[in-house]
Design a protein around this motif. Structure first.
Motif: not given
Length: 384
Positions: A180-201
């Protein structure tokens, strides 16, 4: 929804191949962190565990690449040794440091340490050991997805970590937080929350059993417990990746998911090829299933042709400088795929998906080949 320009950026004069490397790193971290975030909010399941391993790999590689090429200070709050081990665990038998015997030895240590956690020497009422178990198996229907031993391996844990509930939990938390730290540094915390990949099954079932009974009762009983634990981990990771490393979130996440499926397929095929060529004793059932897996048309092509190794290396290590004179037109994920593989993205994706699906089916049939009547589920009891 396209990824907006947030987080880290390169100078506008940076080489095209470095701009591509950054865009792929951002897509990878958006894709995998969204899976972990959704799971943390109760929307996922045990299916996200292999995504932690893959997330550790992409975070570790992005950190390493841009610290070296750009001099960025990308400090992260994880245990470096655990993160490096988790990163490498996805190579399975292609681990250049451990090799096949070393990987099997690591699984042996994990099995022994885990057993000691559930069956401590100073335990009370040892005559009740019949009621104690040390192995947890998660399944989707009757398809194994993960064991607790495999989960420890994918998380990069040592036998010492597994010997303590507190240590194992702390390391899992630190690894996920580091991603999560790396994602926030590279992408930005706000941007991360714009994505959704739920592992429904389908619903996940949990089974309990004893490792010394369960591992000898899979793979037709042709391997020792450590090698059986390694192979069921490979099988479960293959099944989860084939079914769930997919998304309709955005074009960047779709490319990241294709990268995930390709890299995983390549590593498993190379691992099976190494096993097939090794000194490990292989019984007739093992040889039958290895032949089926390795002689599939695109599987054989991937193993034989250097271009797929180059594609894997470029995708994993984010080094694309060798394509300076080979990319046609703009530097994009698709043009990079074409330059390495000689195939358009949609063609390669189709070949990867068919081969990964068939491989998951082959590995599952092999894992469930019983040593005795009733097989694995005869020595497990359903928990939930």
């Amino acid at each position: 929804m396209p990824v907006r320009n947030q987080g880290l950026e390169l100078d506008s004069q940076a080489a095209d191949y470095e701009q591509l490397a950054l865009s792929i790193a951002k897509a990878d971290l958006s894709y995998v962190s969204s899976v972990l975030l959704d799971s943390a909010q109760g929307k996922g399941s045990i299916r996200q565990w292999p995504f932690v391993q893959y997330g550790a790999m992409v975070a570790y590689e992005a950190k390493t690449h841009f610290e070296r090429t750009e001099g960025w200070n990308l400090a992260v709050t994880w245990d470096d040794d655990v993160a490096a081990a988790s990163r490498t665990s996805g190579k399975f038998f292609e681990d250049n440091r451990r090799l096949i015997q070393g990987v099997a030895g690591h699984f042996e240590d994990l099995i022994e340490s885990n057993h000691g956690t559930f069956f401590p020497r100073d335990r009370r009422a040892p005559w009740l050991d019949l009621l104690r178990d040390d192995l947890a198996v998660a399944t989707q229907g009757r398809v194994p997805l993960l064991t607790n031993i495999g989960g420890h391996y994918l998380m990069g844990m040592t036998a010492d970590h597994v010997a303590s509930w507190e240590s194992a939990g702390e390391q899992a938390f630190l690894l996920a937080r580091g991603i999560g730290n790396m994602a926030s540094r590279f992408v930005g915390a706000e941007e991360i929350h714009q994505h959704s990949n739920i592992l429904n099954g389908p619903e996940i079932s949990w089974w309990d059993g004893k490792s010394k009974k369960c591992f000898p009762n899979i793979l037709a009983g042709e391997f020792d417990p450590a090698m059986s634990a390694a192979l069921i981990t490979i099988q479960g990771t293959c099944v989860i990746t084939e079914q769930y490393a997919r998304t309709r979130c955005c074009t960047d996440c779709e490319s990241a998911a294709l990268k995930h499926r390709f890299v995983l397929l390549y590593q498993i095929l190379k691992s099976l090829d190494s096993l097939n060529a090794s000194t490990v004793a292989l019984g007739p059932i093992a040889r039958q299933y290895l032949t089926t897996a390795l002689e599939a048309p695109f599987a054989a092509e991937m193993l034989a042709e250097r271009r797929y190794r180059q594609l894997r290396n470029g995708l994993v290590h984010l080094g694309f400088a060798d394509l300076k004179d080979r990319v046609e037109g703009d530097w994009t994920f698709d043009s990079m795929i074409r330059a390495y593989s000689g195939r358009d993205r949609d063609v390669l994706e189709g070949l990867v998906d068919v081969t990964l699906r068939d491989l998951a089916e082959t590995l599952t049939a092999w894992v469930l080949a019983p040593a005795t009547r009733g097989g694995l589920f005869r020595v497990l009891r359903k928990k939930s």
